[in-house]
Design a protein around this motif. Structure first.
Motif, PDB file in Angstrom:
ATOM      1  N   PHE A 137      88.465  51.096  27.285  1.00 55.44           N
ATOM      2  CA  PHE A 137      89.518  51.448  28.236  1.00 55.44           C
ATOM      3  C   PHE A 137      90.857  51.013  27.665  1.00 55.44           C
ATOM      4  CE2 PHE A 137      92.550  49.966  31.425  1.00 55.44           C
ATOM      5  CZ  PHE A 137      92.741  51.132  32.149  1.00 55.44           C
ATOM      6  N   PHE A 138      91.852  51.841  27.912  1.00 55.36           N
ATOM      7  CA  PHE A 138      93.230  51.424  27.667  1.00 55.36           C
ATOM      8  C   PHE A 138      94.117  52.183  28.631  1.00 55.36           C
ATOM      9  CE2 PHE A 138      92.682  54.995  24.772  1.00 55.36           C
ATOM     10  CZ  PHE A 138      93.839  55.722  24.909  1.00 55.36           C
ATOM     11  N   ASP A 139      95.154  51.514  29.052  1.00 51.44           N
ATOM     12  CA  ASP A 139      96.111  52.095  29.989  1.00 51.44           C
ATOM     13  C   ASP A 139      97.236  52.718  29.165  1.00 51.44           C
ATOM     14  OD1 ASP A 139      97.964  52.742  31.905  1.00 51.44           O
ATOM     15  OD2 ASP A 139      98.032  50.754  32.818  1.00 51.44           O
ATOM     16  N   PRO A 140      97.351  54.046  29.141  1.00 47.60           N
ATOM     17  CA  PRO A 140      98.375  54.697  28.340  1.00 47.60           C
ATOM     18  C   PRO A 140      99.796  54.247  28.677  1.00 47.60           C
ATOM     19  CG  PRO A 140      96.831  56.319  29.211  1.00 47.60           C
ATOM     20  CD  PRO A 140      96.499  55.007  29.839  1.00 47.60           C
ATOM     21  N   ALA A 141      99.989  53.762  29.871  1.00 43.33           N
ATOM     22  CA  ALA A 141     101.328  53.291  30.258  1.00 43.33           C
ATOM     23  C   ALA A 141     101.672  51.956  29.591  1.00 43.33           C
ATOM     24  CB  ALA A 141     101.419  53.150  31.777  1.00 43.33           C
ATOM     25  N   GLN A 142     100.662  51.219  29.182  1.00 44.62           N
ATOM     26  CA  GLN A 142     100.907  49.894  28.608  1.00 44.62           C
ATOM     27  C   GLN A 142     100.628  49.831  27.105  1.00 44.62           C
ATOM     28  OE1 GLN A 142      99.360  46.586  30.871  1.00 44.62           O
ATOM     29  NE2 GLN A 142      99.161  47.884  32.686  1.00 44.62           N
ATOM     30  N   VAL A 143     100.116  50.905  26.556  1.00 47.62           N
ATOM     31  CA  VAL A 143      99.752  50.937  25.139  1.00 47.62           C
ATOM     32  C   VAL A 143     100.438  52.115  24.476  1.00 47.62           C
ATOM     33  CG1 VAL A 143      97.823  51.191  23.526  1.00 47.62           C
ATOM     34  CG2 VAL A 143      97.500  49.905  25.618  1.00 47.62           C
ATOM     35  N   LYS A 144     101.001  51.885  23.334  1.00 49.68           N
ATOM     36  CA  LYS A 144     101.659  52.958  22.596  1.00 49.68           C
ATOM     37  C   LYS A 144     100.617  53.705  21.767  1.00 49.68           C
ATOM     38  CE  LYS A 144     105.195  53.988  19.261  1.00 49.68           C
ATOM     39  NZ  LYS A 144     106.484  53.690  18.757  1.00 49.68           N
TER      40      LYS A 144
END
Length: 174
Positions: A137-144
């Motif tokens: 999982f990764f949050d696109p808003a917090q990860v470039k």
């Protein structure tokens, strides 16, 4: 100390990249695929020739063995066994050689992609870069996501995708 570590981690930037995409779509990968396909085609032609030779000898054996002496039959059976063993050895050695050739051709592409990702990450101030395929999982808003930058740096045309590559390969195979 706790405040300093929280402050440092809050400043750390995280990024993701689709490493498989940039490796697969790199222009150098096209050249590598072409070389592997050509080598595979030549190997397949040689294998077919060996199999045809074996089939011809088997057909001759089946048609004429009733009229042969025991010594001739045994000699022909040994010859058929030898041909079968040669075919198996050839298949195994060619498969190994093609795998080694693919690794040899892809190694510089992996290295270039790795260096490209590192360069982009450092320029962006990223502390960590994760491969998208390995992230649960990764949050696109917090990860470039640096995939687009890596694609550009690797010389991958803008509209080229894994799907378009698959279509290209299918069309070439037909």
């Amino acid at each position: 100390m706790a405040i300093l570590s929280l402050s440092a981690s809050a400043q750390a930037k995280f990024a993701v990249v689709d490493f498989n995409e940039i490796i697969t779509l790199a222009p150098e990968a096209d050249a590598a695929r072409t070389q592997i396909q050509e080598a595979s085609k030549i190997a397949q032609e040689n294998l077919m020739s060996m199999q045809e030779e074996g089939q011809a000898k088997l057909t001759e054996y089946q048609q004429k063995s009733a009229n042969w002496t025991q010594a001739i039959r045994e000699s022909k059976e040994k010859e058929l066994n030898d041909i079968s063993n040669r075919i198996q050895e050839f298949q195994q050695s060619v498969q190994l050689e093609l795998q080694q050739k693919q690794q040899e051709l892809m190694e510089p592409i992996y290295k270039k992609a790795q260096e490209t990702v590192e360069k982009i990450a450092k320029a962006s101030g990223c502390a960590l870069v994760f491969d998208k395929s390995q992230c649960l999982f990764f949050d696109p808003a917090q990860v470039k996501d640096i995939t687009a930058e890596a694609r550009t740096a690797m010389g991958i045309p803008e509209g080229r995708t894994i799907e378009s590559l698959q279509k290209e390969l299918q069309n070439a195979a037909q």
